[in-house]
Design a protein around this motif. Sequence first.
Motif, PDB file in Angstrom:
ATOM      1  N   SER A 283      76.262  58.552  -5.942  1.00 37.06           N
ATOM      2  CA  SER A 283      76.822  58.086  -4.876  1.00 37.06           C
ATOM      3  C   SER A 283      75.697  58.163  -3.860  1.00 37.06           C
ATOM      4  O   SER A 283      74.709  59.152  -3.918  1.00 37.06           O
ATOM      5  N   TYR A 288      78.451  62.703  -6.080  1.00 37.37           N
ATOM      6  CA  TYR A 288      78.812  62.357  -7.317  1.00 37.37           C
ATOM      7  C   TYR A 288      78.116  61.383  -8.198  1.00 37.37           C
ATOM      8  O   TYR A 288      76.989  60.826  -7.554  1.00 37.37           O
ATOM      9  N   TYR A 290      78.568  58.299 -10.529  1.00 39.28           N
ATOM     10  CA  TYR A 290      79.401  57.535 -11.344  1.00 39.28           C
ATOM     11  C   TYR A 290      78.745  56.944 -12.531  1.00 39.28           C
ATOM     12  O   TYR A 290      77.312  57.003 -12.858  1.00 39.28           O
ATOM     13  N   ILE A 301      84.596  52.058 -15.400  1.00 41.20           N
ATOM     14  CA  ILE A 301      83.882  53.124 -14.559  1.00 41.20           C
ATOM     15  C   ILE A 301      84.547  54.379 -14.094  1.00 41.20           C
ATOM     16  O   ILE A 301      85.687  54.384 -13.380  1.00 41.20           O
ATOM     17  N   TYR A 302      83.928  55.377 -14.056  1.00 39.02           N
ATOM     18  CA  TYR A 302      84.347  56.979 -13.833  1.00 39.02           C
ATOM     19  C   TYR A 302      83.279  57.373 -12.652  1.00 39.02           C
ATOM     20  O   TYR A 302      82.081  56.910 -12.562  1.00 39.02           O
ATOM     21  N   ARG A 303      83.935  58.741 -12.403  1.00 40.33           N
ATOM     22  CA  ARG A 303      82.901  59.285 -11.541  1.00 40.33           C
ATOM     23  C   ARG A 303      83.155  60.815 -11.727  1.00 40.33           C
ATOM     24  O   ARG A 303      84.435  61.196 -12.111  1.00 40.33           O
TER      25      ARG A 303
END
Length: 419
Positions: A283, A288, A290, A301-303
């Motif tokens: 990020s 974070y 991603y 998509i996750y983070r």
Amino acid sequence: MMRQWLLAAACVMSLPLQAQVVVNVSGAQRAAQPIAVLPFTDDNGAKIDYIISTDLYKSGVLQPIDPSSLNMRPNSPQEIDYDAFRQKNIDYLSLGRMQGSHEAQFVLSDVTGREVLLNDRVKADNDRQLAHEIADRILEELTGKRGAFATKIAYILEQDKGDIRRYSLMVSDMDGANRREVVSSNQPILSPTWSPDGRNIAYMTYADNRSQIVVQDISGGSKRVLVQSDDISSSPAFSPDGRSIAFSQSSNNNPDIYVIDLASGNKMRLTTHAGIDTEPAFSPDGRYVYFTSDRAGRPQIYRISRNGGAAERVVVGNGFAANGDISPDGNSLVLTRQTGGGYQIGLYDLASGRFEALTSGRLDEGASFAPNGQMIVYATREGGRSVLKMINHKGGEALTLADPAGRLRDPAWGPDTRN
């Protein structure tokens, strides 16, 4: 995930390296404001006004008017007949004068407001860069966001040379000009990514049948093999402070996300899921990472916190979503989504969960934001060729880069390192 597949697909292709990039500029405009960029005095063939107009057209914000349709040629702000330009429905006017080598004085005026907005002196390394810099300043004055036309892109050129496939990491101006090879190899080169200071590019490759994450000085200097393993290590991504790189590494055929400190070489594992975790991206605030994972069945998509912990899904919907790149303001993702049997590029608003498709191709992938977040470069297939396309944030197609001697893929837009 798409890059993982590209990794396999990368083992197929190539042609002569001397070939030049073919540039095609097409319809970028949607409800743009008219601007007249007049020929610069003492231009001497550089066509500064044409390059500025072409840049502004790509932005989708301004609609340049052909100066040959105007019979007015003011040489200074005092000579501008605002009423005459207004009668031509022109909102803004730019004029300038070359003053020595790669240096110019230019003026931007608001025709309706009858006022001079900019009267600046600009110097650059060459005339093309000078024109790009002026276009960037005009956009910054009128939109509040500096243009990205004076920045660079990186990408991979694949060429077939008999039985050998050659892979080259290329760097050029964003419009394809001033292209040069940074490094080349008979082994695949994948997933280039820029350091925040624009001095290095990290990429994935192979040597001695082992995968590597390499950090390459793009000035042609040294390279550092940051990671080397029998497992597949791929998809590097610099942290915003340039001190770390996130990457995917497979252990026992299970790719997870790791972060390595560039100074110490210490490596931290962020994910431990049995699913495929790949394509990390920090990020903008560095808090974070991603990434793409198929842990819920399909790529999404996750983070996860930069320091580890539980991962959270950030893109809703049941379809395929991968290749996420985060906008510079951190508010949206540009990603690849599967719809109608094909893969298209679109913007996903992280607050509202709204997805807006920007392309309509069948195999559009690998999107990368310009440093101002106003343009996007991605890879696609067109007429049987692998090309790069640029679109503005309105979805207007601005530019196609192609090489008749090979195929282009894995674009990465470089940072804006100007003060």
